[in-house]
Each structure stands twice: as structure tokens, then as C-alpha cells.
Design a protein around this motif. Structure first.
Motif, PDB file in Angstrom:
ATOM      1  N   ASP A 199       0.843  -1.193   0.000  1.00 45.57           N
ATOM      2  CA  ASP A 199       0.000   0.000   0.000  1.00 45.57           C
ATOM      3  C   ASP A 199       0.881   1.246   0.000  1.00 45.57           C
ATOM      4  N   TYR A 200       1.833   1.230  -0.931  1.00 43.59           N
ATOM      5  CA  TYR A 200       2.719   2.379  -1.165  1.00 43.59           C
ATOM      6  C   TYR A 200       1.888   3.575  -1.597  1.00 43.59           C
ATOM      7  N   PHE A 201       0.840   3.314  -2.382  1.00 42.69           N
ATOM      8  CA  PHE A 201      -0.140   4.353  -2.668  1.00 42.69           C
ATOM      9  C   PHE A 201      -1.535   3.739  -2.646  1.00 42.69           C
ATOM     10  N   TYR A 202      -2.555   4.610  -2.770  1.00 34.77           N
ATOM     11  CA  TYR A 202      -3.953   4.167  -2.745  1.00 34.77           C
ATOM     12  C   TYR A 202      -4.636   4.518  -4.056  1.00 34.77           C
ATOM     13  N   GLU A 203      -5.495   3.614  -4.511  1.00 34.16           N
ATOM     14  CA  GLU A 203      -6.100   3.727  -5.834  1.00 34.16           C
ATOM     15  C   GLU A 203      -7.392   4.535  -5.842  1.00 34.16           C
ATOM     16  N   TYR A 204      -7.917   4.911  -4.686  1.00 35.29           N
ATOM     17  CA  TYR A 204      -9.253   5.499  -4.622  1.00 35.29           C
ATOM     18  C   TYR A 204      -9.330   6.867  -5.302  1.00 35.29           C
ATOM     19  N   GLU A 205     -10.563   7.235  -5.677  1.00 38.00           N
ATOM     20  CA  GLU A 205     -10.836   8.584  -6.141  1.00 38.00           C
ATOM     21  C   GLU A 205     -10.665   9.568  -4.980  1.00 38.00           C
ATOM     22  N   SER A 206     -10.609  10.845  -5.279  1.00 36.10           N
ATOM     23  CA  SER A 206     -10.429  11.841  -4.234  1.00 36.10           C
ATOM     24  C   SER A 206     -11.541  11.734  -3.198  1.00 36.10           C
ATOM     25  N   ASP A 207     -11.143  11.750  -1.925  1.00 40.24           N
ATOM     26  CA  ASP A 207     -12.032  11.606  -0.772  1.00 40.24           C
ATOM     27  C   ASP A 207     -12.701  10.236  -0.736  1.00 40.24           C
ATOM     28  N   GLY A 208     -12.057   9.249  -1.341  1.00 39.36           N
ATOM     29  CA  GLY A 208     -12.617   7.909  -1.351  1.00 39.36           C
ATOM     30  C   GLY A 208     -12.250   7.085  -0.136  1.00 39.36           C
ATOM     31  N   TYR A 209     -11.210   7.531   0.608  1.00 41.00           N
ATOM     32  CA  TYR A 209     -10.773   6.702   1.744  1.00 41.00           C
ATOM     33  C   TYR A 209      -9.935   7.548   2.696  1.00 41.00           C
ATOM     34  N   THR A 210     -10.588   8.444   3.411  1.00 38.77           N
ATOM     35  CA  THR A 210      -9.858   9.306   4.341  1.00 38.77           C
ATOM     36  C   THR A 210     -10.443   9.319   5.740  1.00 38.77           C
ATOM     37  N   GLY A 211     -11.590   8.667   5.948  1.00 34.16           N
ATOM     38  CA  GLY A 211     -12.228   8.723   7.253  1.00 34.16           C
ATOM     39  C   GLY A 211     -12.853  10.089   7.494  1.00 34.16           C
TER      40      GLY A 211
END
Length: 561
Positions: A199-211
Motif C-alpha cells: 500500500d505504497y499508494f492508494y487507488e481510490y478517487e479523491s475523498d474515497g478513503y480518508t475517514g
């Protein structure tokens, strides 16, 4: 095509389970040429042409991977598919001024590899510090010079090594915060390498996985990464983070992927975060792999069926480090309450990787066997059940035999593979196996028991040390509560039910340093004060030590110097 400076044997692995994408993220170039010559003073580094820095990785006793990316024209942005073919010369020297260059060569990069440059340099001396740099030698950016990078080769196979230190990190989400953990890790002296467990980076769209903490800084592209262009752009953005770039410049890295380098909860036939509207999974996975091999300083191993990321690196007589790929070959995840958790036909590693792993661990002659393990292997059950006494209940209800796992995406969801591996370690009297693990955004120190329901009476097989996320959301971020408030209730409940779990922390972000000597392997955890602050401080949290021959973790009060 990979730039190979010699025909040395980089890997003792068996074959891979399926073919990896053959078109690699490197360029074709000349072999390393030994040179001893004075050099004129270099021009200042070009931050425009070498906007993504330099990196090294996968150190061998006689070689190392060197990496950079050039932007020959303003239009040749990552993922654009634009820009002319560009010649790049690389140099490796023993000194900061490059008065003594020991290896050099010239390569050509172009849009087909996103203008990345990856060179496998061989013929170097063991356990030696080197400097390296790149210079554009043809095309519109001719004369541009990269920053100077620093790297180090591994000790010789027969070397008696008194101490090695590794930075250990995982789960770095750009939008969730700043990479202060990388900055503080860089301050630790004498690091052999940085091990990134996925998980060097995350594939989600913006604001897709920030809590509930929301977006701290916007990701690029703003859409979810699905195409080769998307994955290249996301890799490129991460390489512009100043703390990440500087840690790459200073220390060689040893990396593997978990799921977010492709898509969440990925398996060999798909992913939780992939659907038919995004095209075939095989196309998306191939795009993610190609971009990863282009942008990361890794040396994929070769087998009859192609390349694979799982590989083994040796560091003298002290240790071997086996890096796993637990996404490419695994069967699809099942429900934590399903009896299929125990299905003998299901695998998290795939047959070829399991054979390679067990053979490597049981035949190793080093003092320590460290396993770079993307997801937890220690059982975490609600609660652990004695198979003999609970069989009637679990069979009637159709539950897993040892208890319901906390997270079936981990080895807990593939108990037959875990049993095969642990039985091989135990029956072959292999000691000093330490799994270092990421993925779960929390910190753990665990004994790996023979039988979790009857621990400690039945003994332990190995140990596991789990590092927190650099920034990715933890319990407190998801709930939107202060750190170490609500989250403090979780560890006590887990450790009460799972006595082999000796410590865990569910809230803090940071990194760890693993120090290995002939006498012990010790993990020191460090947490950052505030991941949303680019200048955050950090504090020392805990240390656990595994004494040689013990197969147990023991709390200690002080970190290693």
C-alpha cells in the motif's frame, strides 16, 4: 526489457504460478563499465527534468537497482504518452564528488516506459556505500543532472555481520496526511534499507478513503486509478512528496505490493473495488503491474512462466529476507463466518510461492529468517476455539474450526495455507522466523502459536511484528474521535481473547525500526504526533525483542541506539 549488467543469479526461487506482464518499466541500456577517472564539477541538479527524484533498491552483495524518471519536455508529463526518446547516462562512485567512478552506462528511455529509467548495476563490492547520479545525454534536456543518490550493497553471503537495521513502513495514503514518518525515519543512523510492506499508494478517487478527518491534500488524478495512465500519474504524484523523495534518495528500499497498488481486497480474479464497468480485471491488474515496475526500484524475479514479485535477499550469515506477494495468486476472500475459511483447496500464496517460501525457510543457513508479509499471519479470533472440544458446535453452525477470524482478508481467511507453512517450520525445527507485516493500520507484537486456544502450553512456531500505517485511516480517524480514546478499548479486548497477542495499538500512525543481531531481533515503534501537520514531531512508543532461539516476543523498555 530489464537492464541486466551481468548474468548473476538474483534469485533462488522456483517458478511463478502464472506469467507476469512481460513489458517492464525499465529501459534498455549498456552494461556496467568499471571506470576510474576524475570528473569535472557537475552542474546543479535539474528539479524540472528530474522532478521525481532518484531511488535505489533490492541491494545484493554485488549490485543494486538504480531508478529515476526524466521529463524531457514540459508536455512529457507522467501518463501523458508524450515526449521524445531521451538518452540518460548513469554513474556509480565511491565518493560524493564522483572522483572515482566505478560503474557507468547509457540507456534510452521514452514514452513507452513513461520516461522512467531503471538500471540493474552489477560488479560492485559487498557491504559498500556508493553514490550515484543520472545525466541527460541526448534530447531536448541534454545536460540536465539528477540529484545525487546514496545506496549500499548487501554483505557478502559468507560474511559475519554483527548488526543490521531496517526501517519498516506500510500504508501511505496521500490524501490522509503528510509523510512525516518518512522524514523521521530518515534521521535514524545506519539504516541498511527501508522495507515497504505494501500500500505504497492508494487507488481510490479523491475523498474515497480518508475517514472523518477528510482530505488533507488532494490526490492526482482525482478519479480512481483504473488505466495505465491513471496508475502512472498516481505513482508520479507520490514521488514528488519531499519526505518520501528524500528517503528514497538516502537509503535503498525493498518493496512489495499489497492490494491498493491495484485495487482494494484484490485476488487473482478480481477485487472488491473493481466492477465490470471498469473493464476486465486482467487489463486493470496488468496496467497496475506495469506502472509499478516502471516506477518502483524493485527487481522482479524470473521463472519459466515470466516474472514475479516475491523474492529473497540475503545479508551475510545474519539473515535472509523473503518478500511475499499475497494478492496476485490468492483465491477470492470468503466470509469470516464461513467454513470455507478452512478449505484445503484455497490458497493465499498460490502453490508455487508456497513451495518457494517453505523451501527457502527450511533450507536457510542464516541465523534469522525474516519474512516481509503484507497481511497478518497471527490468528486473531473471536474467540479462539479448541478444535477438539468445539467441533460439534462449529460443524453444526458451519463455522471455522478454530474460531471466527477478526479479518478473513488476512491469513486467517486461508487457514490451510497457514497450517502448511507453520507445520513445515515446526517439523523441520526451523527457528528464528520473524514475520514483519503491514496492511492493518495498527501496531502488533505477537507470538505465533501452535494452537491459539491452548497457548502458551502447546508452544510457539514463530513471531510477528506489525507496523502501523504511515497515514492511512485508523480506528480514531474512521470514528472521528481523538487518538487513544475510544481506540484504547480495542487492544484489551483482543489480547484478552487472543493471549498470544502481546501488544497492539489501533490508533497511532508512524513507522518502526527493526534491528537484527546474532543475539536478537528487536522492533522499535515510533509514532507521529499529527499526520495532518507537515512538520509533525514524533515520539517513541514501544519495543519488543525476539531472543535467538526463543520464538517469543518480549517487551523491552528501550529502543536500540
Amino acid at each position: 526489457m530489464s537492464v541486466q549488467s551481468s548474468s548473476q543469479n538474483h534469485e533462488r526461487a522456483a517458478t511463478s504460478r502464472r506469467a507476469f506482464l512481460r513489458t517492464s518499466a525499465v529501459v534498455t541500456g549498456a552494461a556496467a563499465l568499471p571506470v576510474v577517472a576524475g570528473r569535472a564539477t557537475a552542474a546543479p541538479a535539474s528539479t524540472a527534468v528530474f522532478a521525481h527524484g532518484v531511488a535505489s533498491g533490492d541491494p545484493l552483495p554485488d549490485g543494486v537497482i538504480l531508478w529515476t524518471r526524466v521529463t524531457p519536455t514540459p508536455a512529457a508529463r507522467p501518463g501523458s504518452g508524450l515526449g521524445p526518446a531521451t538518452g540518460v547516462t548513469w554513474e556509480v562512485a565511491r565518493d560524493d564528488s564522483f572522483a572515482t567512478v566505478v560503474a557507468t552506462g547509457t540507456v534510452t528511455t521514452a514514452a513507452g516506459t513513461d520516461h522512467t529509467v531503471k538500471v540493474d548495476v552489477a560488479g560492485l563490492a559487498a557491504n559498500t556505500r556508493y553514490t550515484y547520479r543520472f545525466r541527460v545525454t541526448s534530447g531536448p534536456a541534454t545536460g540536465a543532472m539528477s540529484p545525487v543518490g546514496y545506496t549500499r550493497t548487501a554483505p557478502a553471503p559468507n560474511a559475519d555481520v554483527s548488526r543490521l537495521r531496517f526501517g519498516v513502513v506500510s500504508c501511505s495514503n496521500w490524501e490522509a496526511g503528510y509523510f512525516g514518518a518518512y522524514r523521521h525515519l530518515r534521521a535514524h543512523r545506519d539504516l541498511t534499507a527501508v522495507v515497504h510492506l505494501g500500500d505504497y499508494f492508494y487507488e481510490y478517487e479523491s475523498d474515497g478513503y480518508t475517514g472523518k478527518s477528510g482530505v488533507v491534500r488532494a490526490t492526482s488524478p482525482t478519479n480512481e486509478t483504473v488505466t495505465l495512465r491513471d496508475y502512472r500519474m498516481r505513482h508520479a504524484q507520490y514521488k514528488t512528496d519531499p519526505d518520501l523523495a528524500e528517503l528514497h534518495r538516502r537509503v535503498p528500499w525493498i518493496c512489495t505490493w499489497d492490494d491498493h497498488e491495484s485495487a482494494n481486497d484484490s485476488w487473482k480474479g478480481g477485487a472488491e473495488n473493481h466492477d465490470a464497468s471498469e473493464g476486465p480485471w486482467a487489463t486493470r491488474k496488468a496496467a497496475s503491474e506495469k506502472a509499478y515496475y516502471e516506477w518502483m526500484p524493485v527487481r522482479p524475479a524470473a521463472g519459466p512462466n515470466g516474472r514475479h514479485l516475491y523474492r529473497r535477499l540475503g545479508f551475510g550469515r545474519l539473515l535472509e529476507l523473503s518478500m511475499l506477494d499475497l494478492r496476485t495468486y490468492r483465491d477470492e476472500q470468503v466470509s469470516a463466518t464461513s467454513r470455507r475459511v478452512d478449505d484445503q483447496s484455497r490458497s493465499i500464496t498460490g502453490a508455487a510461492q508456497m513451495g518457494w517460501l517453505t523451501e527457502g525457510l527450511t533450507s536457510s543457513t542464516t541465523r534469522w529468517r525474516i519474512v516481509g508479509n503484507p497481511v497478518m499471519i497471527s490468528p486473531v479470533l473471536v474467540p479462539p476455539l479448541d478444535e477438539r472440544n468445539a467441533a460439534a458446535l462449529t460443524e453444526v453452525l458451519g463455522l471455522p474450526r478454530q474460531g471466527v477470524p477478526y479479518n478473513a482478508d488476512q491469513w486467517d481467511g486461508y487457514t490451510a495455507d497457514r497450517t502448511r507453512l507453520l507445520d513445515a517450520i515446526r517439523t523441520n525445527d526451523v527457528d528464528n522466523v520473524v514475520f514483519i507485516t503491514g496492511d492493518i493500520h495498527s501496531s502488533w507484537a505477537c507470538d505465533i502459536p501452535v494452537d491459539p486456544a491452548r497457548y502458551p502450553a502447546t508452544g510457539t512456531v514463530a513471531t510477528e511484528l506489525v507496523v502501523p500505517s504511515v497515514t492511512s485511516s485508523n480506528v480514531d480517524d474512521i470514528l472521528g474521535v481523538p487518538e487513544h480514546t475510544v481506540g484504547n478499548a480495542v487492544p484489551a479486548a483482543i489480547m484478552t481473547a487472543n493471549r498470544h497477542v502481546r501488544w497492539n495499538d489501533f490508533d497511532a500512525h508512524g513507522y518502526a525500526v527493526l534491528t537484527v543481531t546474532p543475539a536478537a531481533a528487536q522492533m522499535d515503534w515510533y509514532f507521529v504526533n499529527d499526520k495532518t501537520d507537515p512538520q509533525t514531531g514524533r515520539y517513541y512508543a514501544r519495543s519488543f525483542r525476539v531472543a535467538s532461539g526463543s520464538q517469543r516476543v518480549q517487551s523491552v523498555s528501550q529502543p536500540q541506539d
